[in-house]
Design an enzyme around this catalytic site. Structure first.
Site, PDB file in Angstrom:
ATOM      1  N   SER A 519     -29.818  19.191  39.368  1.00 33.60           N
ATOM      2  CA  SER A 519     -31.075  18.844  38.704  1.00 33.60           C
ATOM      3  C   SER A 519     -32.053  20.007  38.697  1.00 33.60           C
ATOM      4  O   SER A 519     -32.698  20.285  37.690  1.00 33.60           O
ATOM      5  CB  SER A 519     -31.707  17.625  39.389  1.00 33.60           C
ATOM      6  OG  SER A 519     -31.008  16.461  39.035  1.00 33.60           O
ATOM      7  N   SER A 643     -22.053  15.786  34.193  1.00 34.30           N
ATOM      8  CA  SER A 643     -23.309  16.154  34.839  1.00 34.30           C
ATOM      9  C   SER A 643     -24.481  15.390  34.224  1.00 34.30           C
ATOM     10  O   SER A 643     -25.370  14.917  34.938  1.00 34.30           O
ATOM     11  CB  SER A 643     -23.550  17.660  34.756  1.00 34.30           C
ATOM     12  OG  SER A 643     -23.381  18.123  33.446  1.00 34.30           O
ATOM     13  N   ASN A 646     -24.307  11.866  35.727  1.00 32.41           N
ATOM     14  CA  ASN A 646     -24.283  11.626  37.160  1.00 32.41           C
ATOM     15  C   ASN A 646     -25.112  12.564  38.020  1.00 32.41           C
ATOM     16  O   ASN A 646     -25.326  12.272  39.189  1.00 32.41           O
ATOM     17  CB  ASN A 646     -22.843  11.681  37.667  1.00 32.41           C
ATOM     18  CG  ASN A 646     -21.970  10.646  37.009  1.00 32.41           C
ATOM     19  OD1 ASN A 646     -22.222   9.462  37.114  1.00 32.41           O
ATOM     20  ND2 ASN A 646     -20.945  11.100  36.306  1.00 32.41           N
ATOM     21  N   TYR A 647     -25.520  13.691  37.489  1.00 32.63           N
ATOM     22  CA  TYR A 647     -26.177  14.671  38.343  1.00 32.63           C
ATOM     23  C   TYR A 647     -27.576  15.078  37.921  1.00 32.63           C
ATOM     24  O   TYR A 647     -28.317  15.639  38.711  1.00 32.63           O
ATOM     25  CB  TYR A 647     -25.315  15.930  38.443  1.00 32.63           C
ATOM     26  CG  TYR A 647     -24.084  15.712  39.271  1.00 32.63           C
ATOM     27  CD1 TYR A 647     -24.165  15.682  40.660  1.00 32.63           C
ATOM     28  CD2 TYR A 647     -22.839  15.516  38.689  1.00 32.63           C
ATOM     29  CE1 TYR A 647     -23.049  15.468  41.442  1.00 32.63           C
ATOM     30  CE2 TYR A 647     -21.710  15.298  39.462  1.00 32.63           C
ATOM     31  CZ  TYR A 647     -21.822  15.278  40.832  1.00 32.63           C
ATOM     32  OH  TYR A 647     -20.721  15.054  41.603  1.00 32.63           O
ATOM     33  N   LEU A 648     -27.890  14.873  36.663  1.00 33.45           N
ATOM     34  CA  LEU A 648     -29.170  15.386  36.186  1.00 33.45           C
ATOM     35  C   LEU A 648     -30.208  14.277  36.152  1.00 33.45           C
ATOM     36  O   LEU A 648     -30.036  13.276  35.448  1.00 33.45           O
ATOM     37  CB  LEU A 648     -28.983  15.975  34.792  1.00 33.45           C
ATOM     38  CG  LEU A 648     -27.958  17.117  34.749  1.00 33.45           C
ATOM     39  CD1 LEU A 648     -27.747  17.591  33.337  1.00 33.45           C
ATOM     40  CD2 LEU A 648     -28.394  18.260  35.649  1.00 33.45           C
TER      41      LEU A 648
END
Length: 689
Positions: A519, A643, A646-648
């Site tokens: 992030s 991403s 799930n990640y940002l």
DNA sequence: CTTATCACTTAGAATCTGATAT
DNA sequence: ATATCAGATTCTAAGTGATAAG
């Protein structure tokens, strides 16, 4: 000194040796390559100036209170969420409040209606769970009602004309044996079926389904001829494609009906979408990478295998006629609606809600809040692990170096895995000596570590990275007197690491670093790459590039799409065409100008303007195409989806869209907007991760 | 401590769908 | 009207990490 002795017997499995040469070339082209990574971001992410925010954590750690039905109003969290961007996320059809649920629409319902009065008509239809208080007692819901899962359709025997041949002779198989045979036949075109382990596992499990006569006849898979079956299925799928519009429509409607009936549940007064309401059909197990169990039969799941979870006071789902559930339980400490034990690994599979649901959304939101808390103390943690590189205790040094890798390279934690049960893959804590190489000097750089291992999903991680001298020396120390198959961090595992992290920050685990670094990288990259003067397509390219930086960091790779070359070519053709158009338009403009110069009349002036506009429009279109081509080329082997999903922290993207005037639809498609509704609703243009 | 179990997130590939080109 | 293709959606495997059991 104690030595951890996990046996590494993986290569001693004699059975597969004789077939080894067969896989060699296959394995090789499976290997995925990746470009070298740029790791310059590390130095950028330690900004100590954290904008003070009005205690964001409140939402997650509300003071304990009774949250049984009595006092719902008190739980309402008066969050200052502006309502003006609601128009963005209009039709979210399935988030409507549930009305049919007579016994359970009490306080919440009333409050809702009262709340809604302020808002416009359409807005009161979607539920903003993020404006409500979260439960504090560990329960995940108070009421849950659903209709149970949808089972796989029963096996339909093949028509008599479709024959299976053994050793050249036609042979009618019993229904169970035939069914399993069709699983294999359907995969015949796939590379899997040439792999020896796959064939061996399949044949073993297939034989279990055979009658004793079949078993005694069919003793060699190589003598089996499935081609008629395979042809039949190909023809079937071809026929399906050729179906008339009406037939297709009918199937679509049937699917929709199934979705409406089984695709939703009622959880705490709200109708919520279920993620996977269909039970996985039987088939042959396809592992990823070199999986020892590939080809095994994934058996059919029956109602007797299913555990149902729902409220005691709900209308329980009915098992199909003549069957029973394995169990019906009422556990509101978990989020799943149904579960069963799968026969390949013996693990449990679940039916759970869609990402747009409250229960998933809250968790997702919380994940990013934890990552933001890490942002506040990451400097401290970094300086601590740097200190720990000097510790006199081996276990602490190992822990510190591992954490450095997890932080700097976004490696996964690396839990131990049961050997022989899964493909041989590793994460940070389970790295082995054979996975790294040390180069005191390489080209211009000193202290280079080369990583080469298979990670999750057997995706290759390959990276050469210069590290600090102290890390390098430590690694040399860890490698002393070890065999290639020994653990690099022999005094460390994920449990030890996470226990340590927990002490550094509440809720901190290894995976939080991935979320945090992903992030924060997006946020920095966006800052760096975006330019307000750019056109919208150019801004989107910048966004995708920022997204790409994250995907590279997290090693999210994909096999280049089969149609990649072709689609690139198509695009290039379009670009060429557009270029021709442009020069033609320019010529016309020139002519018009000349004409105007000669005549100086109104009509010719207008013509010039028209042509000028045309040129401009075509230029824009050309630009857009070129940008698209660049984007696609850069994306060849990189998957952005993982991403993004799930990640940002979605609020970063929402804020960016607002700041640069990019419509959110350009960044998130419909499904993504549903998943991130909370973020779209709450993030302002000045949101900072 | 180690190991097993469970619940949940994260993952890339396969398949489907609907817009656009032909 | 049909074919093609790219993006959306579905699928389910493969991770993480908490906790219980031994």
């Amino acid at each position: 000194k104690k030595h951890k002795d996990k046996e590494k017997l993986k290569h001693s499995d004699g059975g597969s040796d004789k077939h080894r040469e067969k896989h060699k070339e296959k394995d090789k082209d499976k290997e995925k390559r990746r470009d070298e990574k740029v790791c310059s971001w590390l130095s950028l992410c330690s900004s100590p100036s954290i904008k003070s925010e009005p205690e964001e954590d409140n939402g997650f750690y509300p003071s304990p209170q009774n949250n049984k039905s009595s006092k719902r109003e008190c739980e309402y969290k008066p969050k200052k969420v502006k309502a003006e961007h609601d128009k963005k996320a209009k039709k979210r059809k399935h988030e409507y409040e549930e009305d049919e649920d007579e016994e359970h629409k009490k306080k919440t319902k009333d409050k809702k209606v009262a709340d809604g009065k302020k808002a416009k008509k359409e807005e009161e239809e979607k539920w903003k769970w993020w404006e409500e208080e979260r439960s504090t007692d560990g329960s995940k819901w108070r009421f849950l009602e659903h209709k149970g899962p949808v089972f796989a359709p029963p096996y339909e025997p093949l028509p008599g004309k479709v024959k299976f041949y053994y050793d050249g002779k036609p042979m009618k198989l019993s229904a169970p044996a035939e069914e399993v045979a069709t699983f294999f036949a359907k995969m015949l075109d796939h590379e899997y079926t040439t792999k020896d382990i796959f064939r061996k596992n399949f044949f073993k499990d297939w034989r279990k389904e055979m009658t004793s006569e079949e078993k005694s006849t069919i003793t060699d898979l190589n003598k089996c001829n499935f081609s008629e079956m395979s042809e039949y299925f190909k023809a079937q799928s071809e026929a399906r494609k050729q179906m008339s519009k009406e037939e297709k429509q009918k199937i679509k409607e049937e699917n929709e009906r199934l979705l409406q009936e089984y695709g939703f549940c009622i959880m705490d007064n709200h109708k919520e979408r279920i993620g996977n309401f269909r039970i996985e059909p039987p088939g042959l197990f396809r592992g990823r990478g070199d999986h020892p169990k590939m080809g095994m039969l994934k058996r059919r799941i029956r109602p007797e295998d299913i555990i149902i979870n729902c409220s005691k006071d709900s209308k329980h789902p009915k098992p199909p006629p003549g069957t029973k559930w394995k169990e019906v339980r009422h556990d509101n400490k978990v989020t799943w609606l149904a579960s069963w034990t799968e026969n390949i690994q013996g693990s449990i599979k679940y039916i759970m809600l869609n990402p747009s649901s409250r229960i998933k959304g809250e968790k997702d939101w919380q994940k990013y809040e934890t990552a933001r808390r890490l942002k506040k103390c990451v400097d401290r943690i970094r300086s601590q692990y740097r200190d720990d590189w000097k510790s006199k205790e081996m276990r602490i040094r190992q822990r510190a170096v591992a954490l450095y890798f997890i932080d700097k390279l976004a490696l996964r934690a690396g839990n131990e895995k049961e050997e022989g049960e899964t493909a041989d893959t590793v994460g940070c804590c389970s790295l082995r000596v054979e996975h790294i190489k040390l180069y005191p000097k390489m080209d211009e750089q000193e202290y280079v570590v080369e990583f080469d291992f298979l990670g999750k999903d057997s995706i290759r991680y390959y990276n050469k990275i210069p590290v600090e001298k102290r890390v390098f020396k430590n690694l040399q120390l860890f490698l002393e007197n070890k065999q290639p198959e020994d653990d690099l961090f022999d005094r460390l595992n994920t449990s030890i690491l996470n226990k340590h992290l927990q002490e550094l920050m509440d809720g901190l685990t290894a995976k939080v670093f991935r979320t945090y670094n992903a992030s924060i990288t997006l946020q920095q990259q966006l800052k760096e790459l975006s330019c307000s003067d750019d056109s919208v397509p150019a801004k989107i390219l910048s966004y995708n590039r920022a997204n790409r930086a994250v995907a590279i960091l997290c090693n999210h790779q994909r096999a280049p799409p089969k149609t990649f070359e072709k689609s690139m070519q198509n695009l290039q053709t379009k670009i060429d065409e557009k270029q021709n158009q442009l020069s033609a338009a320019r010529k016309q403009l020139k002519a018009a100008k000349a004409d105007h110069k000669a005549s100086h009349d109104e009509k010719s002036k207008k013509a010039v303007e028209v042509k000028r506009k045309a040129v401009q429009r075509i230029e824009e279109q050309l630009m857009k195409l070129q940008v698209q081509a660049t984007d696609r080329e850069e994306n060849k082997q990189i998957a952005l989806g993982t991403s993004k999903l799930n990640y940002l922290d979605p609020r970063i993207s929402v804020a960016w869209c607002k700041k640069y005037g990019v419509p959110i639809e350009k960044i998130y498609n419909k499904t993504q907007r549903e998943k991130f509704a909370w973020a779209i609703d709450m993030a302002e243009k000045d949101y900072e991760f």
